[in-house]
Design a protein around this motif. Structure first.
Motif, PDB file in Angstrom:
ATOM      1  N   GLU A   1      -8.080  37.914   0.691  1.00 25.20           N
ATOM      2  CA  GLU A   1      -8.178  36.856   1.314  1.00 25.20           C
ATOM      3  C   GLU A   1      -8.008  35.679   0.269  1.00 25.20           C
ATOM      4  N   THR A   2      -7.026  35.082  -0.302  1.00 24.02           N
ATOM      5  CA  THR A   2      -6.975  34.560  -1.860  1.00 24.02           C
ATOM      6  C   THR A   2      -6.389  33.244  -1.473  1.00 24.02           C
ATOM      7  N   LEU A   3      -6.884  32.000  -1.476  1.00 24.76           N
ATOM      8  CA  LEU A   3      -6.651  30.946  -0.863  1.00 24.76           C
ATOM      9  C   LEU A   3      -5.461  30.561  -2.459  1.00 24.76           C
ATOM     10  N   ARG A   4      -5.691  30.732  -3.967  1.00 23.35           N
ATOM     11  CA  ARG A   4      -5.159  30.401  -4.782  1.00 23.35           C
ATOM     12  C   ARG A   4      -5.064  31.128  -6.296  1.00 23.35           C
ATOM     13  N   GLN A   5      -3.558  31.164  -6.498  1.00 21.21           N
ATOM     14  CA  GLN A   5      -3.706  32.314  -7.756  1.00 21.21           C
ATOM     15  C   GLN A   5      -2.851  31.330  -8.491  1.00 21.21           C
ATOM     16  N   ARG A   6      -3.137  31.291  -9.943  1.00 21.20           N
ATOM     17  CA  ARG A   6      -2.443  30.940 -10.772  1.00 21.20           C
ATOM     18  C   ARG A   6      -3.011  31.401 -12.418  1.00 21.20           C
ATOM     19  N   SER A   7      -2.469  31.471 -13.267  1.00 20.37           N
ATOM     20  CA  SER A   7      -1.708  32.637 -14.783  1.00 20.37           C
ATOM     21  C   SER A   7      -3.622  32.217 -15.608  1.00 20.37           C
ATOM     22  N   SER A   8      -4.569  31.319 -14.864  1.00 19.52           N
ATOM     23  CA  SER A   8      -6.336  31.500 -15.606  1.00 19.52           C
ATOM     24  C   SER A   8      -7.120  31.067 -14.482  1.00 19.52           C
ATOM     25  N   GLU A   9      -6.370  30.845 -13.437  1.00 24.66           N
ATOM     26  CA  GLU A   9      -7.823  30.647 -11.771  1.00 24.66           C
ATOM     27  C   GLU A   9      -7.232  31.189 -11.332  1.00 24.66           C
ATOM     28  N   TYR A  10      -8.026  32.122 -10.129  1.00 27.35           N
ATOM     29  CA  TYR A  10      -7.839  31.902  -8.634  1.00 27.35           C
ATOM     30  C   TYR A  10      -8.885  31.518  -7.750  1.00 27.35           C
ATOM     31  N   VAL A  11      -8.507  30.924  -6.461  1.00 30.76           N
ATOM     32  CA  VAL A  11     -10.013  31.068  -5.474  1.00 30.76           C
ATOM     33  C   VAL A  11      -9.808  31.866  -3.957  1.00 30.76           C
ATOM     34  N   ASP A  12     -10.864  33.239  -4.202  1.00 30.46           N
ATOM     35  CA  ASP A  12     -10.835  34.087  -3.224  1.00 30.46           C
ATOM     36  C   ASP A  12     -12.082  33.445  -2.252  1.00 30.46           C
ATOM     37  N   VAL A  13     -11.729  34.178  -1.028  1.00 33.15           N
ATOM     38  CA  VAL A  13     -12.506  33.887   0.326  1.00 33.15           C
ATOM     39  C   VAL A  13     -13.823  34.631   0.605  1.00 33.15           C
ATOM     40  N   VAL A  14     -14.726  34.772   0.222  1.00 30.70           N
ATOM     41  CA  VAL A  14     -15.832  35.797   0.179  1.00 30.70           C
ATOM     42  C   VAL A  14     -16.409  35.704   1.631  1.00 30.70           C
ATOM     43  N   ARG A  15     -17.098  36.976   2.302  1.00 30.20           N
ATOM     44  CA  ARG A  15     -18.066  36.849   3.597  1.00 30.20           C
ATOM     45  C   ARG A  15     -18.790  36.985   3.628  1.00 30.20           C
ATOM     46  N   ALA A  16     -19.836  36.568   4.090  1.00 34.05           N
ATOM     47  CA  ALA A  16     -21.063  36.781   3.992  1.00 34.05           C
ATOM     48  C   ALA A  16     -21.986  37.235   5.345  1.00 34.05           C
TER      49      ALA A  16
END
Length: 473
Positions: A118-133
């Motif tokens: 699950e990726t919350l944001r995807q840009r050319s120089s950054e991304y934000v993922d969901v990590v589950r634990a």
């Protein structure tokens, strides 16, 4: 007399005291179960905490492989598990076999389930993922109506997510759970599953234990409130699946002959001891009499008896307190001018907690049998004049678990069902069996949080937000 034992750290735990588990049909002793002490609980939690720090939490492929082995083991042992379940819970043997099969299906699903990206944001120089634990050690408190199916609704996703567990079955139905866990002890790492048994005091201690990081509880609303109060000082994560008073609305264009048997089955399955059973039936006035007559006819011929009898369609209630509660609601209905057309009486020749299926009419929405959750074999049938009126009356309840609309106009029924104040909505069906792909939960006094589906997996995980700067050279 056979004695069952708790499972702690992969081995049978000694018991300082035991109690009798009785067959609700005959009141004969089925076997004896241990009475857990605080020391026993401490040992179970310590074992689960130790296992949570091992490789179990970080190796999803290994967990999936072991869940598959567990599913196979339960399938191999299904006959003996179903026999014990029928005897301690009271349900027909065929229904007990179906419950064990449901647990196998749930485990098999999670044995094949991959972690979703699950990726919350995807840009050319950054991304934000969901990590589950994993959360860590989870307490699972299970009721007596479906002790294995409801256990597996919690256990399968909890283990898949990498948690370890301490299981507390209901005091009247611990045996099948203890047998099942014992059969899985050589498959799972020591401490991944542990059990404690006894009355509400040990359940309360489990909720309050500092080593338990989440509690998943299924039971009454009143007990759920106490669970929430006890866990509040530690800000403990909770899933509460509580009481229900599901309404079914039968529209004027519904086919009575076709749907009456389905509605009856959904109201009286497991002797009505189902949180999402139909507990209030609203029928359009134009078809009220034929619907009432058809339900009465089905009830008259419903075969009630001990669960191990080959022809039994409905067994006893599980315990005397529940039997007395349902009988009190029926007595109150009569006192308020209601009519019991059929049922409500015990079964001749048996000392157990039997009540024959009761169909009730001539009661108002303010009557206890309509307003309260009966959780037993008694169905009030009430007329209505417009769908808007029926929806208003269905929503005038403290509960919000499930609801259904029955009509040949599916589009109109979907619109009406969507307006019900409940989480689990149905059209031309009600309370379908647990589906691992579909979340199940409640609102209002029916609780909060989810089991099964992706939402249920999320509730057994900690979701972390991982911000990545990918532009660094």
């Amino acid at each position: 007399m056979e004695t069952y034992f708790n499972l702690v750290s992969g081995a049978s735990a000694s018991a300082s005291d035991v109690y009798d588990v009785k067959d609700p049909a005959t009141l004969d002793i089925v076997a004896r179960a241990p009475v857990s002490t605080i020391d026993d609980l401490d040992a179970a939690v310590a074992a689960a905490n130790a296992a949570a720090r091992g490789s179990w939490a970080n190796d999803l492929p290994a967990r999936k492989a072991m869940l598959a082995q567990c599913a196979h083991r339960i399938e191999v042992c299904s006959a003996e598990l179903a026999h014990v379940l029928s005897r301690e819970q009271g349900k027909p043997l065929a229904a007990a076999k179906g419950e064990i099969a449901t647990s196998v299906r749930l485990l098999t699903y999670y044995a094949q389930k991959d972690q979703r990206r699950e990726t919350l944001r995807q840009r050319s120089s950054e991304y934000v993922d969901v990590v589950r634990a994993p959360i860590g050690t989870v307490g699972l408190i299970v009721p007596w109506n479906y002790p294995i199916a409801i256990l597996m609704m919690k256990l399968a996703p909890a283990l898949w997510a990498g948690n370890t567990v301490v299981i507390k079955p209901a005091p009247s139905t611990p045996l099948t759970t203890l047998m099942l866990c014992a059969r899985l002890a050589d498959i799972l790492p020591a401490g991944v599953i542990n059990t404690v048994t006894g009355e509400g005091d040990i359940g309360q201690a489990l909720v309050e234990h500092a080593g338990i990081l989440k509690v998943s509880f299924t039971g009454s609303t009143q007990t759920g409130i106490r669970v929430m109060e006890s866990s509040a000082p530690m800000l403990k994560r909770l899933t509460l699946e509580l009481g229900g008073n599901d309404a079914a609305i039968v529209c004027r264009d519904a086919n009575v002959a076709d749907i009456a048997p389905k509605i009856f089955n959904n109201a009286f399955a497991n002797a009505g001891q189902l949180c999402c059973a139909i507990k209030r039936l609203y029928v359009h006035r134009s078809i009220f009499d034929p619907m009432l007559e058809r339900l009465i006819e089905i009830a008259r011929h419903w075969r009630v008896g001990p669960g191990l009898n080959w022809d039994t369609q409905m067994g006893p209630l599980n315990n005397r307190a529940q039997r007395d509660h349902v009988r009190a609601l029926l007595d109150d209905a009569v006192a308020q001018g209601g009519t019991i057309h059929v049922g409500g009486e015990p079964l001749d020749g048996y000392a157990g907690h039997f009540l024959k299926p009761a169909i009730v009419s001539d009661v108002s929405d303010a009557t206890r049998i309509v307003k309260e959750e009966q959780f037993g074999p008694a169905l009030p049938v009430l007329p209505f004049d417009t769908v808007d009126e029926a929806i208003y009356r269905a929503n005038a309840s403290e509960f919000g678990l499930g609801g259904s609309v029955w009509s040949t106009d599916v589009s109109a029924a979907v619109d009406a069902a969507s307006r019900l104040e409940a989480v689990n909505l149905y059209v031309n069906q009600h309370a379908v069996p647990p589906d691992p792909e579909l979340p199940f939960g409640g609102m209002k006094a029916s609780g909060f949080g989810y089991e099964l589906g992706e939402w249920g997996c999320d509730d057994f995980s900690i979701r972390k937000v991982l911000n990545v700067n990918a532009g660094v050279e």
